[in-house]
Enzyme design. Structure first.
Site, mmCIF file in Angstrom:
data_model
loop_
_atom_site.group_PDB
_atom_site.id
_atom_site.type_symbol
_atom_site.label_atom_id
_atom_site.label_comp_id
_atom_site.label_asym_id
_atom_site.label_seq_id
_atom_site.Cartn_x
_atom_site.Cartn_y
_atom_site.Cartn_z
ATOM 1 N N ASP A 1 0.894 -1.149 0.000
ATOM 2 C CA ASP A 1 0.000 0.000 0.000
ATOM 3 C C ASP A 1 0.934 1.199 0.000
ATOM 4 O O ASP A 1 1.749 1.350 0.926
ATOM 5 C CB ASP A 1 -0.865 -0.026 1.278
ATOM 6 C CG ASP A 1 -1.889 1.103 1.305
ATOM 7 O OD1 ASP A 1 -1.558 2.215 0.826
ATOM 8 O OD2 ASP A 1 -2.994 0.879 1.812
ATOM 9 N N SER B 1 0.502 9.557 -14.990
ATOM 10 C CA SER B 1 -0.384 10.697 -14.824
ATOM 11 C C SER B 1 -1.560 10.550 -15.788
ATOM 12 O O SER B 1 -1.845 9.446 -16.282
ATOM 13 C CB SER B 1 0.391 12.000 -15.062
ATOM 14 O OG SER B 1 -0.436 13.113 -14.794
ATOM 15 N N TYR C 1 -8.661 14.956 -7.730
ATOM 16 C CA TYR C 1 -7.882 14.085 -8.626
ATOM 17 C C TYR C 1 -6.960 14.925 -9.504
ATOM 18 O O TYR C 1 -5.766 14.623 -9.645
ATOM 19 C CB TYR C 1 -8.842 13.254 -9.480
ATOM 20 C CG TYR C 1 -8.141 12.286 -10.413
ATOM 21 C CD1 TYR C 1 -7.427 11.205 -9.911
ATOM 22 C CD2 TYR C 1 -8.215 12.446 -11.801
ATOM 23 C CE1 TYR C 1 -6.787 10.310 -10.762
ATOM 24 C CE2 TYR C 1 -7.585 11.557 -12.656
ATOM 25 C CZ TYR C 1 -6.879 10.490 -12.135
ATOM 26 O OH TYR C 1 -6.243 9.606 -12.985
ATOM 27 N N LYS D 1 -2.823 14.928 -9.738
ATOM 28 C CA LYS D 1 -2.048 14.625 -10.952
ATOM 29 C C LYS D 1 -1.251 15.845 -11.426
ATOM 30 O O LYS D 1 -0.149 15.682 -11.954
ATOM 31 C CB LYS D 1 -2.967 14.089 -12.055
ATOM 32 C CG LYS D 1 -3.602 12.730 -11.743
ATOM 33 C CD LYS D 1 -2.589 11.599 -11.605
ATOM 34 C CE LYS D 1 -3.262 10.220 -11.551
ATOM 35 N NZ LYS D 1 -2.313 9.123 -11.290
ATOM 36 N N THR E 1 -10.332 0.373 -17.796
ATOM 37 C CA THR E 1 -9.992 -0.316 -16.546
ATOM 38 C C THR E 1 -11.108 -0.057 -15.535
ATOM 39 O O THR E 1 -12.113 0.561 -15.856
ATOM 40 C CB THR E 1 -8.686 0.247 -15.944
ATOM 41 O OG1 THR E 1 -8.946 1.591 -15.502
ATOM 42 C CG2 THR E 1 -7.552 0.258 -16.954
HETATM 43 N N1 LIG Z 1 -8.040 4.200 -16.633
HETATM 44 C C1 LIG Z 1 -7.925 5.452 -17.038
HETATM 45 O O1 LIG Z 1 -8.715 5.960 -17.828
HETATM 46 C C2 LIG Z 1 -6.768 6.284 -16.534
HETATM 47 C C3 LIG Z 1 -6.481 7.471 -17.207
HETATM 48 C C4 LIG Z 1 -5.425 8.258 -16.792
HETATM 49 C C5 LIG Z 1 -4.657 7.830 -15.713
HETATM 50 N N2 LIG Z 1 -4.969 6.679 -15.051
HETATM 51 C C6 LIG Z 1 -4.131 6.291 -13.915
HETATM 52 O O2 LIG Z 1 -3.672 4.989 -14.124
HETATM 53 C C7 LIG Z 1 -3.311 4.402 -12.871
HETATM 54 C C8 LIG Z 1 -3.843 2.991 -12.813
HETATM 55 O O3 LIG Z 1 -5.258 3.024 -12.806
HETATM 56 P P1 LIG Z 1 -6.148 1.987 -13.620
HETATM 57 O O4 LIG Z 1 -6.777 2.716 -14.722
HETATM 58 O O5 LIG Z 1 -5.387 0.753 -13.924
HETATM 59 O O6 LIG Z 1 -7.311 1.709 -12.557
HETATM 60 P P2 LIG Z 1 -7.589 0.469 -11.608
HETATM 61 O O7 LIG Z 1 -7.886 -0.744 -12.396
HETATM 62 O O8 LIG Z 1 -8.609 0.958 -10.635
HETATM 63 O O9 LIG Z 1 -6.193 0.229 -10.863
HETATM 64 C C9 LIG Z 1 -5.750 1.073 -9.841
HETATM 65 C C10 LIG Z 1 -4.709 0.326 -9.050
HETATM 66 O O10 LIG Z 1 -4.190 1.199 -8.033
HETATM 67 C C11 LIG Z 1 -4.220 0.471 -6.823
HETATM 68 N N3 LIG Z 1 -4.247 1.323 -5.647
HETATM 69 C C12 LIG Z 1 -5.164 2.254 -5.280
HETATM 70 N N4 LIG Z 1 -4.818 2.797 -4.108
HETATM 71 C C13 LIG Z 1 -3.644 2.213 -3.737
HETATM 72 C C14 LIG Z 1 -2.770 2.351 -2.626
HETATM 73 N N5 LIG Z 1 -3.015 3.202 -1.630
HETATM 74 N N6 LIG Z 1 -1.646 1.597 -2.584
HETATM 75 C C15 LIG Z 1 -1.360 0.719 -3.583
HETATM 76 N N7 LIG Z 1 -2.170 0.511 -4.633
HETATM 77 C C16 LIG Z 1 -3.291 1.265 -4.701
HETATM 78 C C17 LIG Z 1 -5.425 -0.425 -6.915
HETATM 79 O O11 LIG Z 1 -5.312 -1.454 -5.964
HETATM 80 P P3 LIG Z 1 -6.557 -2.106 -5.173
HETATM 81 O O12 LIG Z 1 -7.049 -3.217 -6.058
HETATM 82 O O13 LIG Z 1 -5.954 -2.585 -3.907
HETATM 83 O O14 LIG Z 1 -7.568 -1.009 -4.978
HETATM 84 C C18 LIG Z 1 -5.266 -0.909 -8.351
HETATM 85 O O15 LIG Z 1 -4.300 -1.927 -8.428
HETATM 86 C C19 LIG Z 1 -3.844 5.357 -11.800
HETATM 87 O O16 LIG Z 1 -2.784 6.147 -11.292
HETATM 88 C C20 LIG Z 1 -4.826 6.228 -12.562
HETATM 89 O O17 LIG Z 1 -4.971 7.514 -11.984
HETATM 90 C C21 LIG Z 1 -5.998 5.899 -15.445
#
Ligand SMILES: NC(=O)c1ccc[n+]([C@@H]2O[C@H](COP(=O)([O-])OP(=O)(O)OC[C@H]3O[C@@H](n4cnc5c(N)ncnc54)[C@H](OP(=O)(O)O)[C@@H]3O)[C@@H](O)[C@H]2O)c1
Length: 273
Positions: free
Chosen positions: A50, A128, A142, A146, A177
């Site tokens: 975490d 980001s 958020y 970022k 995701t």
């Molecule tokens: N998907 C998009 O459209 C998008 C766009 C721009 C940027 N992003 C960025 O991409 C990154 C990954 O997100 P994702 O899209 O893959 O979403 P996701 O499927 O919700 O994955 C997020 C991941 O972050 C983990 N997490 C959250 N809080 C945490 C903590 N305190 N310590 C360790 N792990 C933690 C979650 O773990 P748990 O399973 O334990 O909750 C999960 O593994 C994020 O930084 C997000 O802001 C996503």
């Protein structure tokens, strides 16, 4: 790599495992990665992490040293979205957002930088978002997290390039995701903001079905491309919707800045009555 239980982190972990790369893959619940460690015991090490927990951060960094002799590339991917307007989000909700999205990556970098300075090499990759350069109604906390994360990556590039440290910020558009469904709503809602926010909330919740959403499989290719570059760019805008949102927002900001200069808003004359 942080945040490998799902989404982008999981896709990257699977890709690296499949191709035999050495990696410490981490998740708050390490059981979500047990299958990868079992299938690839020589190259994949799993740590419970975490990013808010300093001891777990240190243990993961130490594990990388013990198993693989150190860390070449640190991918700070873990993160979530706190929804709510400036007035709606509580101070605690803002703190929680920053603790995960900003202070967690910063903490890990602080732990890894000594070995990078010693070796005169290392690469920080920060995940980001378009929200690192623009906001939308309801994404205040958020976007702040970022924007700040991008300040971290930019500062690192300026401070540590002469030490062989590379810094890359991935400015991602929408990916399919669970980011949208994991979006946390604030404890307090104020009806007056609904008109501006509700469309953003519904759109973000449905991000996986959006016509411009980028396939998750491209994320590992992006990270690997950047990690393999001798001189990676500081910023990589990436995704099918970058032209629609980020490019338009940055052009508008640039035009506004040029307009400010043209009107002399930076001068003593402009403020002198
Ligand atoms: N998907 C998009 O459209 C998008 C766009 C721009 C940027 N992003 C960025 O991409 C990154 C990954 O997100 P994702 O899209 O893959 O979403 P996701 O499927 O919700 O994955 C997020 C991941 O972050 C983990 N997490 C959250 N809080 C945490 C903590 N305190 N310590 C360790 N792990 C933690 C979650 O773990 P748990 O399973 O334990 O909750 C999960 O593994 C994020 O930084 C997000 O802001 C996503």
């Amino acid at each position: 790599m942080t945040g490998c239980s799902s989404g982008l982190g999981r896709a990257l972990a699977e890709n690296l495992a499949r191709t035999g790369e050495q990696a410490v893959v981490t998740a708050r619940n390490p059981a979500t990665l047990a299958d990868l460690a079992e299938a690839h015991p020589a190259t994949i090490a799993v740590a419970a992490l975490d990013v808010r927990d300093e001891a777990q951060c240190q243990a993961a960094v130490d594990l990388a040293g013990e198993r693989f002799g150190g860390i070449d590339v640190l991918v700070n991917n873990a993160g979530y979205g706190q929804f709510g307007s400036v007035e709606e989000v509580s101070e605690q909700e803002v703190r929680d957002q920053l603790e995960t999205n900003l202070l967690g990556p910063w903490r890990l970098l602080r732990m890894v930088l000594p070995q990078w300075r010693e070796r005169r090499s290392g690469h920080s990759i920060l995940v980001s978002s378009t929200c690192g350069s623009m906001s939308l109604p309801g994404l205040s906390a958020y976007a702040v997290s970022k924007f700040a994360l991008e300040g971290l990556g930019e500062s690192l590039a300026l401070e540590a390039a002469h030490l062989g440290v590379k810094s890359t910020i991935l400015q991602l558009g929408g990916f399919a995701t669970s980011y949208g469904t994991s979006l946390v709503e604030p404890a307090r809602r104020i009806e007056d903001y609904a008109v501006a926010e509700d469309g953003v909330l519904a759109g973000t919740r449905a991000i996986a079905d959006y016509e411009f959403t980028t396939p998750v499989e491209l994320f590992p290719l992006l990270v690997r491309k950047v990690a393999a570059m001798a001189e990676p760019p500081l910023r990589v805008p990436f995704g099918r919707d970058i032209e629609v949102y980020l490019a338009a927002a940055l052009r508008a900001r640039h035009q506004d800045f040029e307009q400010a200069l043209a009107e002399g808003r930076h001068t003593a004359e402009w403020v002198t009555p």
